[in-house]
Design an enzyme around this catalytic site. Structure first.
Site, mmCIF file in Angstrom:
data_model
loop_
_atom_site.group_PDB
_atom_site.id
_atom_site.type_symbol
_atom_site.label_atom_id
_atom_site.label_comp_id
_atom_site.label_asym_id
_atom_site.label_seq_id
_atom_site.Cartn_x
_atom_site.Cartn_y
_atom_site.Cartn_z
ATOM 1 N N LYS A 22 0.841 -1.204 0.000
ATOM 2 C CA LYS A 22 0.000 0.000 0.000
ATOM 3 C C LYS A 22 0.873 1.250 0.000
ATOM 4 O O LYS A 22 0.681 2.164 -0.790
ATOM 5 C CB LYS A 22 -0.900 -0.008 1.243
ATOM 6 C CG LYS A 22 -1.557 1.339 1.529
ATOM 7 C CD LYS A 22 -2.418 1.304 2.778
ATOM 8 C CE LYS A 22 -1.736 1.626 4.064
ATOM 9 N NZ LYS A 22 -1.429 3.048 4.299
ATOM 10 N N ASN A 23 1.838 1.300 0.922
ATOM 11 C CA ASN A 23 2.608 2.537 1.076
ATOM 12 C C ASN A 23 3.517 2.813 -0.120
ATOM 13 O O ASN A 23 3.821 3.967 -0.407
ATOM 14 C CB ASN A 23 3.426 2.502 2.377
ATOM 15 C CG ASN A 23 2.530 2.679 3.593
ATOM 16 O OD1 ASN A 23 1.348 3.003 3.463
ATOM 17 N ND2 ASN A 23 3.090 2.462 4.779
ATOM 18 N N CYS A 118 -4.583 13.376 12.495
ATOM 19 C CA CYS A 118 -4.704 11.933 12.332
ATOM 20 C C CYS A 118 -4.752 11.305 13.706
ATOM 21 O O CYS A 118 -4.143 11.801 14.642
ATOM 22 C CB CYS A 118 -3.509 11.418 11.553
ATOM 23 S SG CYS A 118 -3.424 9.643 11.543
ATOM 24 N N ARG A 123 1.335 14.544 13.358
ATOM 25 C CA ARG A 123 1.770 14.290 11.984
ATOM 26 C C ARG A 123 1.773 15.531 11.099
ATOM 27 O O ARG A 123 1.011 15.639 10.154
ATOM 28 C CB ARG A 123 0.924 13.179 11.351
ATOM 29 C CG ARG A 123 0.978 11.906 12.136
ATOM 30 C CD ARG A 123 0.244 10.782 11.466
ATOM 31 N NE ARG A 123 1.050 10.086 10.480
ATOM 32 C CZ ARG A 123 0.604 9.043 9.794
ATOM 33 N NH1 ARG A 123 -0.606 8.612 9.951
ATOM 34 N NH2 ARG A 123 1.391 8.447 8.931
ATOM 35 N N ASP A 309 4.446 0.262 12.146
ATOM 36 C CA ASP A 309 3.208 -0.303 11.597
ATOM 37 C C ASP A 309 2.993 -1.768 11.997
ATOM 38 O O ASP A 309 1.974 -2.356 11.634
ATOM 39 C CB ASP A 309 3.198 -0.181 10.065
ATOM 40 C CG ASP A 309 2.957 1.261 9.611
ATOM 41 O OD1 ASP A 309 2.609 2.111 10.445
ATOM 42 O OD2 ASP A 309 3.117 1.526 8.401
ATOM 43 N N ARG A 401 -8.700 0.019 4.541
ATOM 44 C CA ARG A 401 -7.723 0.941 3.981
ATOM 45 C C ARG A 401 -6.421 0.217 3.663
ATOM 46 O O ARG A 401 -5.667 0.648 2.796
ATOM 47 C CB ARG A 401 -7.419 2.072 4.977
ATOM 48 C CG ARG A 401 -8.551 3.051 5.170
ATOM 49 C CD ARG A 401 -8.087 4.195 6.026
ATOM 50 N NE ARG A 401 -6.762 4.612 5.606
ATOM 51 C CZ ARG A 401 -5.809 5.054 6.418
ATOM 52 N NH1 ARG A 401 -6.046 5.190 7.704
ATOM 53 N NH2 ARG A 401 -4.634 5.399 5.955
HETATM 54 C C1 UD1 Z 1 4.741 6.567 6.450
HETATM 55 C C2 UD1 Z 1 3.762 5.426 6.255
HETATM 56 C C3 UD1 Z 1 3.165 4.995 7.581
HETATM 57 C C4 UD1 Z 1 4.271 4.682 8.583
HETATM 58 C C5 UD1 Z 1 5.270 5.842 8.677
HETATM 59 C C6 UD1 Z 1 6.475 5.511 9.541
HETATM 60 C C7 UD1 Z 1 2.882 5.903 4.039
HETATM 61 C C8 UD1 Z 1 1.709 6.296 3.207
HETATM 62 N N1 UD1 Z 1 2.699 5.869 5.357
HETATM 63 O O1 UD1 Z 1 3.986 7.667 6.953
HETATM 64 O O2 UD1 Z 1 2.371 3.835 7.360
HETATM 65 O O3 UD1 Z 1 3.692 4.468 9.860
HETATM 66 O O4 UD1 Z 1 5.762 6.173 7.372
HETATM 67 O O5 UD1 Z 1 7.104 4.382 9.087
HETATM 68 O O6 UD1 Z 1 3.938 5.580 3.527
HETATM 69 N N2 UD1 Z 1 6.956 14.271 10.706
HETATM 70 C C9 UD1 Z 1 7.103 15.606 10.985
HETATM 71 N N3 UD1 Z 1 7.019 16.503 9.951
HETATM 72 C C10 UD1 Z 1 6.812 16.110 8.663
HETATM 73 C C11 UD1 Z 1 6.665 14.732 8.381
HETATM 74 C C12 UD1 Z 1 6.751 13.828 9.428
HETATM 75 O O7 UD1 Z 1 7.285 15.997 12.127
HETATM 76 O O8 UD1 Z 1 6.743 16.962 7.768
HETATM 77 C C13 UD1 Z 1 7.050 13.260 11.803
HETATM 78 C C14 UD1 Z 1 5.782 12.436 11.990
HETATM 79 O O9 UD1 Z 1 4.833 13.104 12.794
HETATM 80 C C15 UD1 Z 1 6.353 11.199 12.649
HETATM 81 C C16 UD1 Z 1 7.737 11.045 11.998
HETATM 82 O O10 UD1 Z 1 8.025 12.328 11.439
HETATM 83 O O11 UD1 Z 1 6.519 11.401 14.025
HETATM 84 C C17 UD1 Z 1 7.832 10.007 10.917
HETATM 85 O O12 UD1 Z 1 6.764 10.171 10.011
HETATM 86 P P1 UD1 Z 1 6.898 9.844 8.471
HETATM 87 O O13 UD1 Z 1 8.041 8.905 8.257
HETATM 88 O O14 UD1 Z 1 6.859 11.094 7.691
HETATM 89 O O15 UD1 Z 1 5.553 9.056 8.216
HETATM 90 P P2 UD1 Z 1 4.597 9.125 6.950
HETATM 91 O O16 UD1 Z 1 5.401 9.326 5.715
HETATM 92 O O17 UD1 Z 1 3.470 10.036 7.238
#
Ligand code: UD1
Length: 423
Positions: A22-23, A118, A123, A309, A401
């Site tokens: 999915k991701n 979320c 996030r 996850d 999802r």
């Molecule tokens: C992706 C995955 C999700 C998984 C996560 C961590 C997808 C669609 N989703 O989510 O299933 O749980 O990686 O492996 O691929 N953060 C910030 N600022 C930002 C972006 C992120 O502070 O601009 C923080 C987030 O709140 C979190 C951490 O960084 O604490 C890691 O998040 P991130 O790796 O970005 O997760 P996603 O890409 O949203």
């Protein structure tokens, strides 16, 4: 709203197919926006999140056809009609922010609604925005939208330095940099297999990328990207989830197409808990070694560490382990919402901030429980399969999802599981 009824029914045995990730698919789909030539994805999973991304791309004027019962996605962005991603679709799924980088890189302009909050934490998307700024874009937050504008002549290569690894921000930066003028270096990049898969697909489209899978990715911008056909990588989270089925219930299950390299840290914890994992040419063969699962401590980390996850599913398993396990959640600040639901089934869990201490009990008892997010929902189903009596998991729209045909896949292994629709 549908619910799922599961009844503890003894060991599970057989082969289980594992879908495309999915991701990975959610970042490969927006890559179509980078080119006017067609991009075709095979091994796509059939999930509601993929339908949401389809609707988002179509709202921008892209053509997306779902072929072979959803397994193939044929996309084309030759005739986009807008560079604005509306709130109505973006609010449904955080991954919608991944259209920002491609739109900005190809058209020099993009407006994307800020994704909503979320359930598993704040996030924010600040790192995504900073990455675009590092390539020369001006970012303006107005009326709940990100308004992004590239300099005249388009994005410029630059140094994108993340304070910590973010999967989505790395993907957005990587896609944007493929069309930026000059060289971009992404430092402290995320190293997840889904990023390597995206880089592989972008290279097929003509991008020049090196270092994906390490924490420094270097991209040499090109003038245009072409079309490609790409097979979506195996879903390591679905893989890890189903590897746990025989760990919960006993029996022996082969997860087809699985590889240890996708889940090394997870496999090490399974070994310590008394679960054997063997890689065969069919996939990963998993069985409980002897007697009860043993307690283990788990800390979630970016890849190659233990994936956040799989934390909910692992916690559910450890509820009936021999001894006390400590789980630390380091990625998201509010990701233990499954704990009170497991407690309803008789688990003994103390949560203090980002740490959950699980005191193993002999067996859980079936109860009505509520799915609070995607991975929490499947952890409750697994717990129910090993519990005494019936467990009814409500709000399973979360499950749809991220897991295709859960009931069919688990029933084929001998599980007693049924969907009750519309209540
Ligand atoms: C992706 C995955 C999700 C998984 C996560 C961590 C997808 C669609 N989703 O989510 O299933 O749980 O990686 O492996 O691929 N953060 C910030 N600022 C930002 C972006 C992120 O502070 O601009 C923080 C987030 O709140 C979190 C951490 O960084 O604490 C890691 O998040 P991130 O790796 O970005 O997760 P996603 O890409 O949203």
């Amino acid at each position: 709203m549908d619910s799922i009824l599961v009844t503890g029914n003894g060991p599970l045995n057989g082969d289980i197919p594992i879908a495309g990730a999915k991701n990975a698919c959610l970042t490969l789909m927006p890559a179509t926006l980078l080119s006017e030539d067609p991009l075709t994805l095979t091994n796509a999973p059939r999930l509601s999140d993929i339908k949401t991304m389809t609707a988002l791309l179509q709202s921008l004027g892209a053509e997306v056809s779902s072929l072979n019962a959803g397994n193939v996605l044929a996309m084309s962005s030759h005739g986009l009609t807008t560079q604005r991603a509306e709130y109505d679709i973006v609010r449904k799924m955080r991954a919608s922010i991944l259209v920002l980088g491609p739109l900005l890189a190809r058209f020099g302009y993009a407006e994307v609604s800020l994704p909503g909050g979320c359930a598993i934490g704040a996030r924010p998307v600040d790192l995504h925005l900073k990455a675009m700024e590092a390539m020369g874009a001006e970012m303006d937050l107005r009326d709940g939208y990100v308004h992004a504008k590239a300099p005249a002549g388009g994005l410029k290569g630059g140094i994108v330095e993340f304070p910590f690894a973010s999967v989505g921000a790395t993907e957005n930066a990587l896609m944007a940099a493929t069309l930026a003028k000059g060289t971009t270096e992404i430092r402290n990049a995320a190293r997840e297999p889904e990023i390597v898969d995206l880089a592989d697909c972008l290279r097929k489209m003509g991008a020049q990328i090196e270092g994906d899978g390490t924490s420094t990715i270097t991209i040499q911008g090109v003038d245009r990207l072409g079309g490609a056909t790409h097979r979506v990588v195996t879903d390591r989270i679905e893989l890890g989830t189903y590897m746990l089925a025989p760990a919960f219930c006993g029996g022996e299950v082969t997860c087809l197409g699985g590889k240890i390299s996708l889940l090394e840290a997870f496999c090490e914890k399974l070994d310590a808990a008394g679960i054997s994992v063997e890689e065969t040419d069919k996939g990963l063969k998993v069985a409980r070694k002897n007697g009860r699962v043993q307690a283990v401590d788990v800390t979630t980390e970016p890849f190659p560490g233990f994936p956040t996850d799989l934390q909910a599913q692992m916690m559910a398993l450890l509820c009936t382990a021999e001894g006390t396990s400590v789980l630390e959640e380091k990625i998201f600040e509010n990701r233990f919402m499954h704990a009170p639901e497991l407690v309803r089934m008789g688990a003994q869990i103390d949560v203090q901030g980002g740490t959950a201490t699980v005191h193993g009990v002999e067996r859980l008892k079936g109860a009505p429980v509520m799915a609070t997010d995607l991975r929490a929902s499947v952890s409750l189903i697994l717990a129910g399969l090993a519990a005494e009596g019936e467990t009814r998991v409500s709000r399973v729209y979360h499950l749809d999802r991220g897991y295709e045909h859960v009931e069919e896949k688990l029933s084929a292994l001998g599980a007693k599981i049924e969907r009750i629709s519309g209540e």
